[in-house]
Design a protein around this motif. Structure first.
Motif, mmCIF file in Angstrom:
data_model
loop_
_atom_site.group_PDB
_atom_site.id
_atom_site.type_symbol
_atom_site.label_atom_id
_atom_site.label_comp_id
_atom_site.label_asym_id
_atom_site.label_seq_id
_atom_site.Cartn_x
_atom_site.Cartn_y
_atom_site.Cartn_z
ATOM 1 N N LEU A 65 38.624 45.779 29.504
ATOM 2 C CA LEU A 65 38.175 47.159 29.695
ATOM 3 C C LEU A 65 38.010 47.489 31.177
ATOM 4 N N ASN A 66 39.000 47.017 31.972
ATOM 5 C CA ASN A 66 39.046 47.286 33.417
ATOM 6 C C ASN A 66 37.876 46.668 34.186
ATOM 7 N N ARG A 67 37.246 45.649 33.602
ATOM 8 C CA ARG A 67 36.185 44.925 34.286
ATOM 9 C C ARG A 67 36.530 43.444 34.310
ATOM 10 N N ILE A 68 35.978 42.746 35.278
ATOM 11 C CA ILE A 68 36.126 41.298 35.341
ATOM 12 C C ILE A 68 34.805 40.663 34.959
ATOM 13 N N GLU A 169 49.165 43.823 35.308
ATOM 14 C CA GLU A 169 48.333 44.968 35.662
ATOM 15 C C GLU A 169 48.203 46.008 34.547
ATOM 16 N N ASN A 170 49.143 46.069 33.633
ATOM 17 C CA ASN A 170 49.067 47.053 32.548
ATOM 18 C C ASN A 170 48.408 46.509 31.285
ATOM 19 N N CYS A 171 47.915 45.279 31.342
ATOM 20 C CA CYS A 171 47.289 44.672 30.173
ATOM 21 C C CYS A 171 45.810 45.048 30.093
ATOM 22 N N ASN A 172 45.356 45.374 28.899
ATOM 23 C CA ASN A 172 43.950 45.684 28.679
ATOM 24 C C ASN A 172 43.084 44.444 28.853
ATOM 25 N N ILE A 173 43.569 43.306 28.377
ATOM 26 C CA ILE A 173 42.851 42.046 28.491
ATOM 27 C C ILE A 173 43.810 40.981 29.014
ATOM 28 N N SER A 174 43.375 40.218 29.998
ATOM 29 C CA SER A 174 44.196 39.122 30.503
ATOM 30 C C SER A 174 43.320 38.133 31.252
ATOM 31 N N MET A 175 43.866 36.955 31.476
ATOM 32 C CA MET A 175 43.173 35.946 32.265
ATOM 33 C C MET A 175 43.227 36.324 33.739
#
Length: 384
Positions: A65-68, A169-175
């Motif tokens: 959700l655009n947060r780390i 960069e276009n993924c909602n969730i990633s490592m």
């Protein structure tokens, strides 16, 4: 039963359980014990002072959700053969999740061998991958556009991190991957009998990388990232050179990558979407506040979250705020599993309604639920 973390001189016990349970080679397990194992991440369950099972709680940062935020990847959950079916697995999982929740961990993920195993603990699929397959002899690429180079820790890893981040960069969730994470990925591939190469222009500027292993007649690309069509075609040209030694190629990448469109004959790469990663939300409040940031100031509703492991909870949802409250009156009821799939973008509200995963007690609040519109793309392909 006692659940505790690994102590000094107990690493060999973890190795034995791993060898007894999984199909990995001893070389791979030795690499894991040396490079990944940490006593504070290796949880044991004991009976009469004898270790009968284990799991790893490996810490990672993820983008969601655009947060780390910090997360835990649950790996190598195993009970010694003679102790299975006696409740040790259940006890170990429950103790781990309760402990992680108390530490403030927001979300846990794992790669299940079977989806049914972890459902009773609130885990549910939240990320697919695209699996592409083809025969090496069918690859239509006949020329190499870029150079194939060996990856060097000294001069390549920073550039590879940038390439990975752009690819994701276009993924909602990633490592979240840094130089150390990529280094471990390449080491892990080598321990598994595989190799890693970079793709570079004539001036040496990196355009991508790929890491792969071989098994029987098959080559399996574990991870790839690239910047343009020429880089991908160069990669495919490289694997075509193995057509006299291997038969099939398999590629795993994120859902929506459209790899087949990078080839002139797009039917060569046959695509299948496969569920890959299950998630378990532990910090409900934080995620509710994030997904309902788009509510207007005067909009609110009460949401009940059903949870088989932890107690059910009710939240008053308003603009960017989720207040936990004690009440018997609520407008909407969903399970922790459904909330997880809405947050990860695996389901949208319309799909959840069709699947009867949402219990609406006040129809007037339905339009507020439909303000959840996360992206659907995600990519988790972690191995350790």
């Amino acid at each position: 039963m006692i659940v505790r973390y690994c102590r000094e001189n107990e690493r060999e016990v973890s190795k034995k359980i791993w060898l007894d349970t999984f199909r990995d080679s001893e070389e791979y397990i030795d690499w894991y014990m040396e490079s990944v194992h940490r006593n504070e991440n290796n949880l044991f369950i004991l009976e009469n002072n004898e270790i009968v099972g284990m799991l790893y709680e490996n810490p990672y940062e993820i983008k969601i959700l655009n947060r780390i935020e910090k997360s835990i990847y649950m790996v190598a959950v195993a009970i010694e053969n003679q102790y299975r079916g006696e409740g040790y697995f259940k006890k170990l999982m429950e103790e781990s999740l309760r402990n992680l929740k108390s530490q403030g961990i927001g979300i846990v993920f794992l790669h299940p061998v079977s989806s049914e195993i972890y459902k009773r603990f609130g885990f549910i699929y939240g990320s697919n991958v695209e699996k592409y397959t083809c025969q090496l002899k069918e690859i239509p690429v006949k020329t190499k556009k870029y150079k194939i180079i060996e990856i060097s820790e000294k001069n390549n890893l920073k550039d590879l991190v940038k390439i990975y981040n752009k690819y994701m960069e276009n993924c909602n969730i990633s490592m979240i991957k840094d130089e150390e994470n990529l280094k471990k990925l390449f080491e892990e591939t080598s321990a598994d009998g595989g190799k890693t190469y970079g793709i570079a222009c004539e001036d040496g500027k990196l355009q991508g990388y790929f890491t792969y292993t071989m098994d029987g007649e098959d080559i399996f690309i574990k991870e790839l990232a690239f910047e343009n069509k020429n880089a991908f075609e160069t990669m495919m040209w490289f694997f075509k050179t193995f057509e006299n030694y291997y038969k099939n190629l398999q590629i795993i990448t994120y859902e929506g990558s459209q790899l087949n469109l990078y080839l002139d004959r797009e039917e060569i790469l046959r695509k299948e979407v496969v569920p890959q990663i299950q998630f378990r939300i532990l910090n409900i409040k934080e995620y509710l506040e994030n997904i309902y940031i788009l509510l207007n100031k005067d909009e609110e509703f009460i949401l009940k979250i059903k949870d088989r492991l932890f107690s059910d909870e009710c939240y008053r949802i308003s603009r960017g705020e989720a207040e936990k409250i004690e009440t018997e009156n609520y407008h909407v009821e969903i399970s922790i599993e459904t909330l997880t799939q809405l947050i990860t973008g695996y389901l949208n509200i319309e799909e959840a309604l069709k699947l009867e995963k949402i219990n609406i007690l006040d129809e007037e609040k339905l339009f507020l639920l439909k303000k959840i519109k996360p992206q659907r793309k995600s990519f988790f392909n972690q191995f350790f």
